[in-house]
Scaffold this motif. Structure first.
Motif, mmCIF file in Angstrom:
data_model
loop_
_atom_site.group_PDB
_atom_site.id
_atom_site.type_symbol
_atom_site.label_atom_id
_atom_site.label_comp_id
_atom_site.label_asym_id
_atom_site.label_seq_id
_atom_site.Cartn_x
_atom_site.Cartn_y
_atom_site.Cartn_z
ATOM 1 N N THR A 97 24.251 -59.725 -115.705
ATOM 2 C CA THR A 97 24.619 -60.544 -116.863
ATOM 3 C C THR A 97 24.048 -60.013 -118.173
ATOM 4 N N GLU A 98 23.002 -59.211 -118.108
ATOM 5 C CA GLU A 98 22.410 -58.672 -119.326
ATOM 6 C C GLU A 98 23.287 -57.590 -119.954
ATOM 7 N N ARG A 99 24.201 -57.012 -119.188
ATOM 8 C CA ARG A 99 25.064 -55.953 -119.702
ATOM 9 C C ARG A 99 26.444 -56.457 -120.126
ATOM 10 N N ILE A 100 26.799 -57.680 -119.755
ATOM 11 C CA ILE A 100 28.104 -58.233 -120.107
ATOM 12 C C ILE A 100 28.093 -58.601 -121.589
ATOM 13 N N THR A 101 29.053 -58.044 -122.338
ATOM 14 C CA THR A 101 29.121 -58.312 -123.774
ATOM 15 C C THR A 101 30.230 -59.283 -124.148
ATOM 16 N N ARG A 102 31.215 -59.437 -123.245
ATOM 17 C CA ARG A 102 32.344 -60.310 -123.561
ATOM 18 C C ARG A 102 32.927 -60.849 -122.273
ATOM 19 N N ILE A 103 33.350 -62.100 -122.305
ATOM 20 C CA ILE A 103 34.032 -62.743 -121.181
ATOM 21 C C ILE A 103 35.341 -63.300 -121.711
ATOM 22 N N LYS A 104 36.424 -63.054 -120.985
ATOM 23 C CA LYS A 104 37.745 -63.509 -121.425
ATOM 24 C C LYS A 104 38.439 -64.216 -120.267
ATOM 25 N N ILE A 105 39.024 -65.358 -120.540
ATOM 26 C CA ILE A 105 39.813 -66.080 -119.544
ATOM 27 C C ILE A 105 41.276 -65.770 -119.805
ATOM 28 N N GLN A 121 49.978 -63.563 -113.785
ATOM 29 C CA GLN A 121 51.110 -64.047 -112.987
ATOM 30 C C GLN A 121 50.685 -64.890 -111.794
ATOM 31 N N ASP A 122 49.583 -64.527 -111.159
ATOM 32 C CA ASP A 122 49.190 -65.230 -109.936
ATOM 33 C C ASP A 122 48.139 -66.305 -110.153
ATOM 34 N N GLY A 123 47.768 -66.591 -111.374
ATOM 35 C CA GLY A 123 46.782 -67.636 -111.652
ATOM 36 C C GLY A 123 45.964 -67.305 -112.880
ATOM 37 N N ILE A 124 44.794 -67.876 -112.964
ATOM 38 C CA ILE A 124 43.902 -67.674 -114.101
ATOM 39 C C ILE A 124 42.684 -66.910 -113.598
ATOM 40 N N ARG A 125 42.305 -65.863 -114.328
ATOM 41 C CA ARG A 125 41.162 -65.040 -113.948
ATOM 42 C C ARG A 125 40.221 -64.881 -115.143
ATOM 43 N N ILE A 126 38.949 -64.670 -114.830
ATOM 44 C CA ILE A 126 37.954 -64.369 -115.843
ATOM 45 C C ILE A 126 37.724 -62.864 -115.816
ATOM 46 N N ARG A 127 37.780 -62.227 -116.983
ATOM 47 C CA ARG A 127 37.542 -60.782 -117.074
ATOM 48 C C ARG A 127 36.213 -60.556 -117.785
ATOM 49 N N PHE A 128 35.448 -59.612 -117.275
ATOM 50 C CA PHE A 128 34.114 -59.317 -117.794
ATOM 51 C C PHE A 128 34.112 -57.915 -118.400
ATOM 52 N N TYR A 129 33.531 -57.793 -119.587
ATOM 53 C CA TYR A 129 33.547 -56.539 -120.330
ATOM 54 C C TYR A 129 32.136 -56.094 -120.694
ATOM 55 N N GLU A 130 31.934 -54.767 -120.673
ATOM 56 C CA GLU A 130 30.759 -54.127 -121.255
ATOM 57 C C GLU A 130 31.285 -53.312 -122.418
ATOM 58 N N GLY A 131 31.051 -53.778 -123.620
ATOM 59 C CA GLY A 131 31.650 -53.141 -124.793
ATOM 60 C C GLY A 131 33.148 -53.358 -124.757
ATOM 61 N N GLY A 132 33.921 -52.285 -124.820
ATOM 62 C CA GLY A 132 35.373 -52.404 -124.783
ATOM 63 C C GLY A 132 35.963 -52.154 -123.413
ATOM 64 N N VAL A 133 35.120 -51.968 -122.396
ATOM 65 C CA VAL A 133 35.578 -51.594 -121.067
ATOM 66 C C VAL A 133 35.482 -52.780 -120.114
ATOM 67 N N GLN A 134 36.590 -53.092 -119.446
ATOM 68 C CA GLN A 134 36.572 -54.153 -118.436
ATOM 69 C C GLN A 134 35.866 -53.621 -117.194
ATOM 70 N N VAL A 135 34.856 -54.357 -116.724
ATOM 71 C CA VAL A 135 34.083 -53.896 -115.572
ATOM 72 C C VAL A 135 34.345 -54.721 -114.318
#
Length: 60
Positions: free
Chosen positions: A13-21, A25-39
């Motif tokens: 969690t210390e490296r996550i810079t952004r969280i996006k919901i 198509q198949d539902g709702i997901r949370i995406r986790f980013y370090e800078g501009g890269v989805q991890v």
């Protein structure tokens, strides 16, 4: 601090810079980013409120 994302993945969690919901198509997901890269992305949620509740309980 690490949180368990699923059976095989733990997030630092210390490296996550952004969280996006995202609504996909198949539902709702949370995406986790370090800078501009989805991890990572989460499991599927039925509603945005359920995804927000998961974030609230796991990221304190």
């Amino acid at each position: 601090m690490f949180i368990k994302l699923n059976d095989r993945v733990y997030l630092n969690t210390e490296r996550i810079t952004r969280i996006k919901i995202d609504e996909v198509q198949d539902g709702i997901r949370i995406r986790f980013y370090e800078g501009g890269v989805q991890v990572a992305k989460s499991q599927k949620f039925d509603t945005v409120e359920a995804a927000q509740a998961w974030i609230a309980t796991n990221f304190k």
